[in-house]
Scaffold this active site. Structure first.
Site, PDB file in Angstrom:
ATOM      1  N   GLU A 131       0.823  -1.224   0.000  1.00  0.00           N
ATOM      2  CA  GLU A 131       0.000   0.000   0.000  1.00  0.00           C
ATOM      3  C   GLU A 131       0.855   1.270   0.000  1.00  0.00           C
ATOM      4  OE1 GLU A 131      -3.745   0.236   0.117  1.00  0.00           O
ATOM      5  OE2 GLU A 131      -2.834   2.047  -0.675  1.00  0.00           O
ATOM      6  N   GLY A 189      13.599  19.336   2.852  1.00  0.00           N
ATOM      7  CA  GLY A 189      13.653  17.881   3.000  1.00  0.00           C
ATOM      8  C   GLY A 189      12.630  17.131   2.165  1.00  0.00           C
ATOM      9  N   ASP A 203       9.728   8.657 -10.602  1.00  0.00           N
ATOM     10  CA  ASP A 203       9.052   8.218  -9.373  1.00  0.00           C
ATOM     11  C   ASP A 203       7.540   8.119  -9.624  1.00  0.00           C
ATOM     12  OD1 ASP A 203       9.025   7.981  -6.273  1.00  0.00           O
ATOM     13  OD2 ASP A 203       7.623   9.609  -6.686  1.00  0.00           O
ATOM     14  N   LYS A 207       4.793   4.726  -9.832  1.00  0.00           N
ATOM     15  CA  LYS A 207       3.521   4.649  -9.108  1.00  0.00           C
ATOM     16  C   LYS A 207       2.361   4.443 -10.098  1.00  0.00           C
ATOM     17  CE  LYS A 207       5.442   7.495  -5.414  1.00  0.00           C
ATOM     18  NZ  LYS A 207       5.754   8.873  -5.001  1.00  0.00           N
TER      19      LYS A 207
HETATM   20  N1  HSE Z   1      10.111  11.346  -3.478  1.00  0.00           N
HETATM   21  C1  HSE Z   1       8.725  11.045  -3.348  1.00  0.00           C
HETATM   22  C2  HSE Z   1       7.895  12.309  -3.539  1.00  0.00           C
HETATM   23  C3  HSE Z   1       8.384  10.473  -1.999  1.00  0.00           C
HETATM   24  O1  HSE Z   1       8.427  13.423  -3.611  1.00  0.00           O
HETATM   25  O2  HSE Z   1       6.668  12.165  -3.611  1.00  0.00           O
HETATM   26  C4  HSE Z   1       8.367   8.990  -1.958  1.00  0.00           C
HETATM   27  O3  HSE Z   1       7.401   8.437  -2.804  1.00  0.00           O
END
Ligand code: HSE
Ligand code: NAP
Length: 434
Positions: A131, A189, A203, A207
């Site tokens: 999840e 951060g 990324d 997803k």
């Molecule tokens: N680096 C990702 C973001 C967080 O900025 O959403 C981890 O999924």
């Protein structure tokens, strides 16, 4: 009656691992009443024992020997939060093969090897849950697999990267340029030490591959996703988008069409009226359209220590319930179809383009004629700024929905025209023709 205790091992004690450690502690009192057993962490795998020892109250749990965990038969559940493909892929496969249930937040791994790991879990009657791999704390995998199973889902659209959403929000609301907004995201951060996967759309692409596989019941891997990042977006594009009553967002779009699955990630103009346009800062959201549910949107924190741990601990609790009711391995791979994934040139989109052209009669007509000859129809046009020291005009063209291949053919010709000095931006526009 003595309480039932199940043992878990944590692989990794970084941002997410520390969150899992904390959330399990916060739940200790209620766990037995909530799920019928207590989950105790028995081992935590790290590389640097000294660094990790400073983060927890029981440094005796730490190890840097995976075999110690694999060979411990009392460990029922392995929580993988190390990241990366190897050794995570090997450790998870070995854990499942040894009959241990696995929870992971590792989207890189699930987006490329999810099918293989789900098959391995099924072969050993184990649960393999992830999840947290999509949109951090937002429940979306379970809703797609279970709550929305009574739908044919036709579209999943998401803002699923917090770093890029933060950057685009700062550019839009405070007029920052990309580099300054990225520097701020790094300082706060949000961005990774190496933000490449965030700002190039990889990324988000991982997803989207995971969500598309589940939503359309057909395997889509990261390698199938067309990705484009946000590094070329300028504050000028954002200002023009505003004039068109739009905002620019990094959108993952997955569609199940009659001719195949379309999955892509790219910056897009989104109408201010769409609910995704109001998702700002580091927040994430996923918008789903199903034939029964109609539209549904899931919104929340897509990353961070505790939000991500929230999703992981939810998975761990599900596994505990399954173990107690002897029903592990119930929901395995749901990809029972084989739908082809379309190439980007065969997809359709609307486009926004910004050009610098000679400011003289006939120029607009010649550009319009190239677009028309390639079946690209113009929906809107803006001509405003004239460069102070040159005879150049800046024009913005928004097209109707066109085949990407046709648009690209037209752009090749336009790029080579003498009257065109520069194609400053080409950005896709989300949605149907207005
Ligand atoms: N680096 C990702 C973001 C967080 O900025 O959403 C981890 O999924
Ligand atoms: P992180 O802060 O870099 O932590 C990684 C941890 O794993 C560290 O404790 C590291 O130990 C350990 N580790 C790495 N490789 C190892 C190995 N080979 N053997 C043993 N230990 C190893 O990463 P994170 O941000 O927590 O992310 C973890 C996972 O969650 C990734 O898959 C990520 O994509 C996913 N995720 C993260 C977020 C988020 O908000 N951060 C959100 C959703 C999903 P050492 O420090 O000793 O090297």
């Amino acid at each position: 009656m003595s309480k039932r205790v199940l043992h878990a091992a944590l692989l990794g004690l970084g941002t997410v691992g520390t969150g899992v450690y904390k959330v399990l502690k916060q739940q200790t009192q209620e766990m037995e009443q909530k799920i019928g057993a207590v989950v105790e962490l028995k081992k935590i795998l790290v590389r640097n024992l000294k660094k990790a020892a400073a983060k927890i109250q029981e440094p005796e749990l730490l190890t840097n020997d995976w075999q110690e965990i694999l060979e411990d038969e009392s460990i029922d559940i392995v929580i993988e939060v190390m990241g990366g493909i190897e050794p995570a892929r090997t450790y998870i496969t070995e854990a499942l093969t040894a009959g241990k249930h696995v929870v992971t937040a590792n989207k890189d791994l699930v987006a490329s090897y999810g099918g293989e790991l789900l098959d391995c879990a099924a072969a050993h009657h184990c649960d393999f849950l992830f999840e947290a791999a999509v949109a951090g704390g937002i429940p979306i995998i379970r809703p797609l697999k279970q709550c929305l199973a009574g739908n044919h889902i036709s579209e999943v659209v998401g803002i699923v990267n917090g770093t890029t959403n933060f950057i685009l929000t700062k550019m839009e609301q405070e007029g920052m340029e990309f580099a300054d907004a990225l520097a701020l995201a790094t300082k706060l951060g949000y961005a990774e030490a190496d933000p490449t996967a965030d700002i190039q759309g990889y990324d988000a692409g991982r997803k989207m591959a995971i969500m598309a596989s589940i939503a359309f019941n057909s395997r889509v891997t990261f390698e199938d996703v067309s990705t484009q990042g946000i590094t070329h977006i300028s504050s000028k594009d954002i200002r023009y988008a505003k004039e068109l009553n739009c905002v620019i967002k990094l959108l993952g779009v997955a569609r199940n069409t009659e001719t195949g699955i379309e999955v892509s990630v790219q910056p897009m103009l989104v109408s201010e009226k769409h609910p995704l346009a109001t998702v700002n800062d580091s927040f994430n959201a996923v918008f789903v359209h199903g034939d029964a549910v109609d539209d549904a949107m899931f919104y929340g924190r897509g990353a961070g220590e505790l939000p991500t741990a929230s999703a992981i601990v939810g998975d761990v609790f599900d596994i505990v319930r399954n173990i107690l009711f002897s029903c592990t391995g119930r929901i395995s791979c749901t990809c029972y179809k084989e739908i082809p994934v379309k190439k980007q040139e065969d997809m359709e989109s609307r486009f926004f383009m910004r050009l610098h052209v000679d400011d003289r009669p006939g120029v607009l007509a010649s550009i319009a004629s190239v677009l028309g000859n390639n079946n690209v129809s113009i929906a809107q046009m803006i001509q405003k700024h004239k460069h102070r020291h040159e005879d150049l005009a800046e024009i913005v063209v928004v097209t109707s929905r066109v085949k990407e291949g046709n648009f690209n053919d037209a752009m090749l010709i336009i790029e080579s025209m003498n009257v065109v000095h520069k194609i400053s931006s080409v950005i896709r526009v989300y949605g149907e023709d207005s």
